[in-house]
Design a protein around this motif. Structure first.
Motif, PDB file in Angstrom:
ATOM      1  N   TYR A  75      -1.687  79.463  38.942  1.00 56.88           N
ATOM      2  CA  TYR A  75      -3.244  80.107  38.731  1.00 56.88           C
ATOM      3  C   TYR A  75      -3.954  80.170  39.714  1.00 56.88           C
ATOM      4  N   LEU A  76      -4.216  79.094  40.628  1.00 56.56           N
ATOM      5  CA  LEU A  76      -5.050  79.126  41.637  1.00 56.56           C
ATOM      6  C   LEU A  76      -4.881  80.296  42.658  1.00 56.56           C
ATOM      7  N   TYR A  77      -3.488  80.351  43.073  1.00 54.75           N
ATOM      8  CA  TYR A  77      -3.064  81.417  43.894  1.00 54.75           C
ATOM      9  C   TYR A  77      -3.397  82.860  43.300  1.00 54.75           C
ATOM     10  N   ALA A  78      -3.223  83.084  41.902  1.00 56.60           N
ATOM     11  CA  ALA A  78      -3.649  84.234  41.264  1.00 56.60           C
ATOM     12  C   ALA A  78      -4.912  84.673  41.322  1.00 56.60           C
ATOM     13  N   LEU A  79      -6.013  83.572  41.023  1.00 55.80           N
ATOM     14  CA  LEU A  79      -7.415  83.582  41.354  1.00 55.80           C
ATOM     15  C   LEU A  79      -7.861  83.964  42.664  1.00 55.80           C
ATOM     16  N   GLY A  80      -6.908  83.454  43.746  1.00 57.43           N
ATOM     17  CA  GLY A  80      -7.193  83.937  45.053  1.00 57.43           C
ATOM     18  C   GLY A  80      -7.093  85.461  45.439  1.00 57.43           C
ATOM     19  N   GLN A  81      -5.859  86.082  44.822  1.00 58.60           N
ATOM     20  CA  GLN A  81      -5.540  87.391  44.748  1.00 58.60           C
ATOM     21  C   GLN A  81      -6.623  88.139  44.147  1.00 58.60           C
ATOM     22  N   ARG A  82      -7.136  87.686  43.139  1.00 55.83           N
ATOM     23  CA  ARG A  82      -7.912  88.372  42.313  1.00 55.83           C
ATOM     24  C   ARG A  82      -9.480  88.388  43.067  1.00 55.83           C
ATOM     25  N   ALA A  83      -9.716  87.363  43.563  1.00 61.08           N
ATOM     26  CA  ALA A  83     -11.070  87.217  44.488  1.00 61.08           C
ATOM     27  C   ALA A  83     -10.898  87.993  45.841  1.00 61.08           C
ATOM     28  N   ASN A  84      -9.636  88.107  46.359  1.00 63.39           N
ATOM     29  CA  ASN A  84      -9.764  89.101  47.327  1.00 63.39           C
ATOM     30  C   ASN A  84      -9.828  90.532  47.003  1.00 63.39           C
ATOM     31  N   GLN A  85      -9.406  90.880  45.808  1.00 61.65           N
ATOM     32  CA  GLN A  85      -9.831  92.401  45.540  1.00 61.65           C
ATOM     33  C   GLN A  85     -11.072  92.420  45.023  1.00 61.65           C
ATOM     34  N   THR A  86     -11.876  91.451  44.049  1.00 63.26           N
ATOM     35  CA  THR A  86     -12.831  91.742  43.302  1.00 63.26           C
ATOM     36  C   THR A  86     -14.103  90.866  43.892  1.00 63.26           C
ATOM     37  N   GLY A  87     -13.935  89.679  44.574  1.00 59.03           N
ATOM     38  CA  GLY A  87     -14.795  89.172  45.095  1.00 59.03           C
ATOM     39  C   GLY A  87     -15.453  88.076  44.207  1.00 59.03           C
ATOM     40  N   GLN A  88     -14.850  88.002  42.735  1.00 64.76           N
ATOM     41  CA  GLN A  88     -15.008  87.049  41.784  1.00 64.76           C
ATOM     42  C   GLN A  88     -14.315  85.918  41.784  1.00 64.76           C
ATOM     43  N   ILE A  89     -14.747  84.645  41.561  1.00 64.68           N
ATOM     44  CA  ILE A  89     -13.698  83.482  41.859  1.00 64.68           C
ATOM     45  C   ILE A  89     -13.030  83.072  40.307  1.00 64.68           C
ATOM     46  N   TYR A  90     -13.949  82.774  39.327  1.00 63.20           N
ATOM     47  CA  TYR A  90     -13.322  81.991  37.990  1.00 63.20           C
ATOM     48  C   TYR A  90     -13.446  83.269  36.902  1.00 63.20           C
ATOM     49  N   LEU A  91     -12.610  82.991  36.014  1.00 63.92           N
ATOM     50  CA  LEU A  91     -12.805  83.908  34.932  1.00 63.92           C
ATOM     51  C   LEU A  91     -13.320  83.372  33.798  1.00 63.92           C
ATOM     52  N   ASP A  92     -13.812  84.287  32.876  1.00 65.04           N
ATOM     53  CA  ASP A  92     -14.763  83.660  31.655  1.00 65.04           C
ATOM     54  C   ASP A  92     -13.624  83.233  30.776  1.00 65.04           C
ATOM     55  N   SER A  93     -14.014  82.471  29.425  1.00 65.32           N
ATOM     56  CA  SER A  93     -13.306  81.843  28.813  1.00 65.32           C
ATOM     57  C   SER A  93     -12.291  82.677  28.334  1.00 65.32           C
ATOM     58  N   THR A  94     -12.621  83.988  27.632  1.00 59.73           N
ATOM     59  CA  THR A  94     -11.695  84.774  27.195  1.00 59.73           C
ATOM     60  C   THR A  94     -10.680  85.272  27.865  1.00 59.73           C
ATOM     61  N   GLU A  95     -11.139  85.854  29.375  1.00 58.25           N
ATOM     62  CA  GLU A  95     -10.014  86.034  30.131  1.00 58.25           C
ATOM     63  C   GLU A  95      -8.925  85.054  30.503  1.00 58.25           C
ATOM     64  N   GLN A  96      -9.547  83.704  30.684  1.00 60.02           N
ATOM     65  CA  GLN A  96      -8.654  82.819  30.853  1.00 60.02           C
ATOM     66  C   GLN A  96      -7.635  82.484  29.818  1.00 60.02           C
ATOM     67  N   SER A  97      -8.357  82.558  28.421  1.00 61.04           N
ATOM     68  CA  SER A  97      -7.406  82.191  27.272  1.00 61.04           C
ATOM     69  C   SER A  97      -6.243  83.420  27.215  1.00 61.04           C
ATOM     70  N   ASN A  98      -6.653  84.648  27.816  1.00 59.36           N
ATOM     71  CA  ASN A  98      -5.738  85.617  27.807  1.00 59.36           C
ATOM     72  C   ASN A  98      -4.466  85.098  28.756  1.00 59.36           C
ATOM     73  N   CYS A  99      -4.823  84.820  29.766  1.00 61.36           N
ATOM     74  CA  CYS A  99      -3.817  84.406  30.737  1.00 61.36           C
ATOM     75  C   CYS A  99      -2.819  83.119  30.434  1.00 61.36           C
TER      76      CYS A  99
END
Length: 597
Positions: A75-99
């Motif tokens: 999960y941390l690594y996937a957050l890092g991938q997303r942060a590399n592309q979007t600049g955002q670090i954490y998901l909101d509660s809905t996005e996290q629940s979906n994952c």
């Protein structure tokens, strides 16, 4: 052959309807299931994360279940991938629940601690990559440098110990942060580091393996390594002296014994020194009470006797720092005892003692004493037998009348007014919410939990601080400028006042689009159905419509822009006016159902 063909015309109508119903139900069920396509993270593409094992560690107690450590790494690594592309670090509660609810993860991932890493909770939870580079720049640089050397070779103990030390130091940058808040900042820095090393999975894996371990174990290995290196260097410096001839065998024997004793002593002291460098800051703050508060000290035997050895029958509540028990002191006084066992929250409650040691008011919960021990601390308060406001507003059985609600609001506002105008200084509570408003024997309200309080000295307009408070009650302007002043408490009180009126949660999650309570109240006021549409159904219409509308407008003004907010003195005056209107309406022989108290 034609006789065996299926003819829809021969199928009974009821069977057709049943078939159609089954098809529709099956389709809806299939559509409703979370899939990996609903998740914004790129999961399952990393070759070396194995979340089915228990080898990922519990990250120093951050995870509640050790066997979801592998999933947490992915999960941390996937957050890092997303942060590399979007600049955002954490998901909101809905996005996290979906994952987390996709088939990709196992059931043991749910409620294991990952859910704490969501945006919207204040502090570092809302940080972007740019925020980390700007506000936690030194921590990021240190973690990058120290963890860059982590390897799987013979120097693992030393390299991982340095990495762990840098990881723990992120907490030290803010003495007011709680453990969970510090962890959120630590992981924000780690995700940022991961985003910059996203192509080097092997390096990221080694860092995760190091930081995911038990910190005490790593610290011990690091100390042993440092001590052994220290002794080894001493022995090396003595190599060239071996050519020196000793006069007699006795001198050699004595010198050898003395040397051995010296080495053992150096080894022992170096380990002690190494351990102290890791723990000095943590131990220094543990239960360190302010000077002059000694008259509040209570013996440990008295605490255990009062609570019958912390008997579960006396348990009345639990917070992030520990459990709360009811008890009776030797002088027959009924008390509430807060048992603090979480080291990450000790500093917070030291501030509570500092705030309440010298402050007394009928609408503030009274601190009667404290007890400090090596492994635990206790805070002893007056017992408020009717619990907290949240239990009465949101409980299924408890109902507060309209008059009671106004009186509780007045008491709470009076307590805040006292804090904001305290002689020679201003005390800002910073965590006003229903659970922190306790109710005494006669339902008199008392503000409690001063663990996040901040003192503003005379002549200062505000104090700067990282964002503290509870999601939904924190002033949006405070979140953006980090300036602590009484206006933040006024905003929080406005939200609580809206809850007193409506009996609703701070965010309405039952709507298609979750809506903050103040915006929901504004929507009712615009359509002209303020009292009937927004009032708590538990009131059953037994309130003064005039007083209700006055109180609602007051609550909305408290949550308005800072320049439009009233002072707590003005809030108390208007609430007393609403109470006076309600009292007169209830005593009038011509009142309507809407005018009952």
């Amino acid at each position: 052959m034609h006789a065996h063909k299926w003819h829809w015309t021969k199928c009974p109508k009821r069977a057709i309807f049943i078939c159609i119903f089954i098809l529709i139900t099956t389709f809806n069920f299939a559509v409703s299931q979370p899939t990996s396509n609903d998740c914004v993270l790129n999961l399952g593409n990393s070759s070396w994360f194995s979340f089915s094992s228990c080898e990922g560690g519990d990250w120093g107690g951050f995870l509640y279940k050790k066997c979801c450590g592998g999933a947490f790494q992915e999960y941390l690594y996937a957050l890092g991938q997303r942060a590399n592309q979007t600049g955002q670090i954490y998901l909101d509660s809905t996005e996290q629940s979906n994952c987390l609810n996709t088939k990709h993860f196992e059931d043991n991932v749910l409620s294991c601690g990952i859910e704490k890493l969501t945006s919207g909770g204040g502090g570092c939870s809302g940080f972007s990559i740019n925020d980390v580079h700007h506000r936690l720049r030194d921590n990021l640089r240190s973690l990058k440098e120290k963890c860059e050397l982590v390897s799987s070779g013979d120097d693992w103990d030393q390299s991982c110990g340095s990495c762990m030390k840098s990881w723990e130091d992120i907490h030290s940058n803010n003495s007011e942060s709680t453990k969970d808040e510090s962890d959120i900042c630590r992981f924000a820095v780690l995700v940022t580091l991961t985003s910059s090393r996203i192509e080097d999975e092997t390096r990221v894996r080694k860092i995760y393996q190091c930081l995911g371990q038990d910190s005490d174990k790593v610290r011990s290995m690091y100390c042993n390594q440092q001590a052994n290196l220290f002794v080894h260097r001493i022995l090396q410096t003595g190599e060239h002296k071996r050519s020196i001839k000793i006069g007699t065998g006795i001198c050699i024997l004595i010198g050898g014994i003395l040397g051995l004793v010296a080495i053992v002593l150096i080894l022992y002291l170096s380990k002690r020194w190494c351990k102290s460098t890791f723990l000095q800051e943590k131990d220094a703050s543990k239960c360190a009470m302010p000077k002059g508060s000694g008259n509040l000290a209570v013996p440990i035997k008295e605490v255990y006797s009062a609570t019958n050895n912390l008997n579960e029958l006396n348990f009345i509540g639990e917070g992030t720092a520990g459990k709360v028990y009811k008890g009776t002191l030797s002088n027959k006084q009924h008390v509430a005892v807060k048992h603090i066992i979480n080291d990450g929250y000790v500093e917070t409650f030291v501030r509570e003692v500092r705030s309440l040691s010298y402050v007394r008011h009928p609408n503030l919960v009274a601190l009667l004493g404290y007890c400090e021990n090596k492994k635990e601390c206790f805070l002893i308060y007056e017992l408020c037998p009717n619990g907290n406001l949240s239990e009465w507003l949101f409980g299924k059985k408890n109902v507060l009348s309209w008059i009671q609600r106004l009186e509780i609001a007045i008491d709470s506002a009076t307590g805040l007014w006292f804090l904001h105008t305290f002689p020679e200084r201003c005390i800002v509570h910073r965590d006003i919410k229903p659970t922190n408003i306790l109710l005494g024997t006669n339902f008199e309200a008392k503000l409690s939990d001063f663990g996040l309080s901040k003192v503003i000295e005379l002549g200062e307009a505000y104090a700067s601080s990282e964002v503290r408070g509870t999601f939904g009650y924190v002033d949006p302007e405070y979140q953006s400028n980090h300036q602590v002043n009484p206006l933040g408490d006024i905003y929080s009180f406005g939200v609580v006042l809206l809850q007193i009126l409506s009996g609703k949660k701070v965010i309405n999650m039952n709507m298609n689009k979750p809506l903050p309570l103040n915006k929901l109240a504004k929507s009712f006021s615009r359509v002209g159905s303020i009292s009937t549409g927004f009032a708590d159904p538990k009131l059953d219409g037994n309130y003064s419509a005039e007083a209700f509308d006055l109180t609602l407008k007051l609550a909305l003004s408290c949550t308005a822009l800072r320049q439009h907010r009233p002072s707590m003195e003005q809030v108390v005056i208007q609430l007393k006016e609403a109470l006076d209107i309600s009292t007169k309406a209830s005593s009038s022989p011509h009142h309507s159902t809407q005018d009952l108290s």
